[in-house]
Design a protein around this motif. Sequence first.
Motif, PDB file in Angstrom:
ATOM      1  N   VAL A 177     -36.949 -34.733 -92.502  1.00  6.26           N
ATOM      2  CA  VAL A 177     -35.830 -33.921 -92.999  1.00  6.26           C
ATOM      3  C   VAL A 177     -34.540 -34.679 -92.715  1.00  6.26           C
ATOM      4  O   VAL A 177     -34.332 -35.161 -91.602  1.00  6.26           O
TER       5      VAL A 177
ATOM      6  N   TYR B 112     -30.246 -34.395 -92.789  1.00  7.35           N
ATOM      7  CA  TYR B 112     -29.264 -33.317 -92.697  1.00  7.35           C
ATOM      8  C   TYR B 112     -27.867 -33.873 -92.468  1.00  7.35           C
ATOM      9  O   TYR B 112     -27.688 -35.048 -92.129  1.00  7.35           O
TER      10      TYR B 112
ATOM     11  N   HIS C 110     -35.545 -36.763-101.286  1.00  9.39           N
ATOM     12  CA  HIS C 110     -35.115 -35.366-101.347  1.00  9.39           C
ATOM     13  C   HIS C 110     -33.619 -35.254-101.011  1.00  9.39           C
ATOM     14  O   HIS C 110     -33.162 -35.758 -99.988  1.00  9.39           O
TER      15      HIS C 110
ATOM     16  N   ARG D 270     -29.218 -30.108 -99.550  1.00  8.03           N
ATOM     17  CA  ARG D 270     -28.611 -28.927-100.178  1.00  8.03           C
ATOM     18  C   ARG D 270     -27.550 -28.363 -99.233  1.00  8.03           C
ATOM     19  O   ARG D 270     -27.720 -28.360 -98.019  1.00  8.03           O
TER      20      ARG D 270
ATOM     21  N   SER E  50     -32.104 -31.144 -96.173  1.00  6.89           N
ATOM     22  CA  SER E  50     -33.049 -31.384 -97.257  1.00  6.89           C
ATOM     23  C   SER E  50     -34.331 -30.610 -97.032  1.00  6.89           C
ATOM     24  O   SER E  50     -34.591 -30.102 -95.937  1.00  6.89           O
ATOM     25  N   GLU E  51     -35.161 -30.549 -98.061  1.00  5.38           N
ATOM     26  CA  GLU E  51     -36.505 -30.031 -97.894  1.00  5.38           C
ATOM     27  C   GLU E  51     -37.339 -31.094 -97.191  1.00  5.38           C
ATOM     28  O   GLU E  51     -36.976 -32.268 -97.135  1.00  5.38           O
ATOM     29  N   VAL E  52     -38.462 -30.671 -96.639  1.00  7.08           N
ATOM     30  CA  VAL E  52     -39.347 -31.604 -95.937  1.00  7.08           C
ATOM     31  C   VAL E  52     -39.966 -32.593 -96.924  1.00  7.08           C
ATOM     32  O   VAL E  52     -40.387 -32.208 -98.019  1.00  7.08           O
ATOM     33  N   GLN E  53     -39.974 -33.859 -96.544  1.00  2.17           N
ATOM     34  CA  GLN E  53     -40.644 -34.875 -97.351  1.00  2.17           C
ATOM     35  C   GLN E  53     -41.718 -35.532 -96.511  1.00  2.17           C
ATOM     36  O   GLN E  53     -41.435 -36.143 -95.481  1.00  2.17           O
TER      37      GLN E  53
ATOM     38  N   SER F 116     -35.773 -26.046 -92.348  1.00  7.48           N
ATOM     39  CA  SER F 116     -36.652 -26.706 -93.308  1.00  7.48           C
ATOM     40  C   SER F 116     -38.086 -26.883 -92.841  1.00  7.48           C
ATOM     41  O   SER F 116     -39.019 -26.812 -93.653  1.00  7.48           O
ATOM     42  N   CYS F 117     -38.315 -27.138 -91.566  1.00  7.52           N
ATOM     43  CA  CYS F 117     -39.673 -27.399 -91.078  1.00  7.52           C
ATOM     44  C   CYS F 117     -40.500 -26.110 -91.040  1.00  7.52           C
ATOM     45  O   CYS F 117     -39.948 -24.998 -90.977  1.00  7.52           O
TER      46      CYS F 117
ATOM     47  N   CYS G  97     -40.398 -33.439 -88.383  1.00  7.66           N
ATOM     48  CA  CYS G  97     -40.820 -32.094 -87.986  1.00  7.66           C
ATOM     49  C   CYS G  97     -41.943 -32.116 -86.954  1.00  7.66           C
ATOM     50  O   CYS G  97     -42.130 -31.138 -86.218  1.00  7.66           O
TER      51      CYS G  97
END
Length: 227
Positions: free
Chosen positions: A160, A162, A83, A86, A68-71, A216-217, A199
Amino acid sequence: MRGTTRRIWAAGLAAAVLTAGAAACTGGGDNGDDKSVGGTDKTVVRACTGGTFTWSGVAKTDRLTGVSEVQGISEGGGGRLTHRIRRVYTPGPSVKTEGPSVSAAEVLYSLGKKIGEIDSDAPALAKDDSGTTYVFADPKAKAPGRESGFSRVDGSGAFVTYAGVREVTGDFRYACPGGRTTTGHARTCTVDLNGLLNCDESVGKDPLALQAARGSCVAGSAATKRA
């Protein structure tokens, strides 16, 4: 909080009945046998039955399949993760052969017995009369999903989620009593993996979490540095 990875499904530690909704390690490889050397689309030379498999170079590797993208979650007791993951890699069984064609299911069945994923005394899948369908030996099962398995976190940070799989690869030789031999390479996987990382914190020596962090981080974050 260190990066955490957990197994959420094991395909074939015992015999598993295949269902339409079952997670499996397929979807991106060659689902079938390659044509033998000199064969055509209409003529495929089949290997004998009752041959013997010999395996070499068998290895297990954790592969990242989605991230995922960072939240960011601010101070205040945690929050809900929204999030989505992907897809970055679609695992799939691949059985490639050179020589007379061997059933992909038989190859995967043999590999499953080699690594202990399939517990059976039958010398071949065709002779397994237990009435069980082995997910590990199915070259057409569906690919695992991308759900993270994590919906909330405690505390604050840059989070993140994963997903991954434990991929198994190996080279094989299939020898027939009459001397004809087929060689090849097989790839499939055994378990689905799921993880969550921050992260701002080291992921230790977890290679899957490190891949996810670097995908992502922000570069230079604590999670992106090898322990």
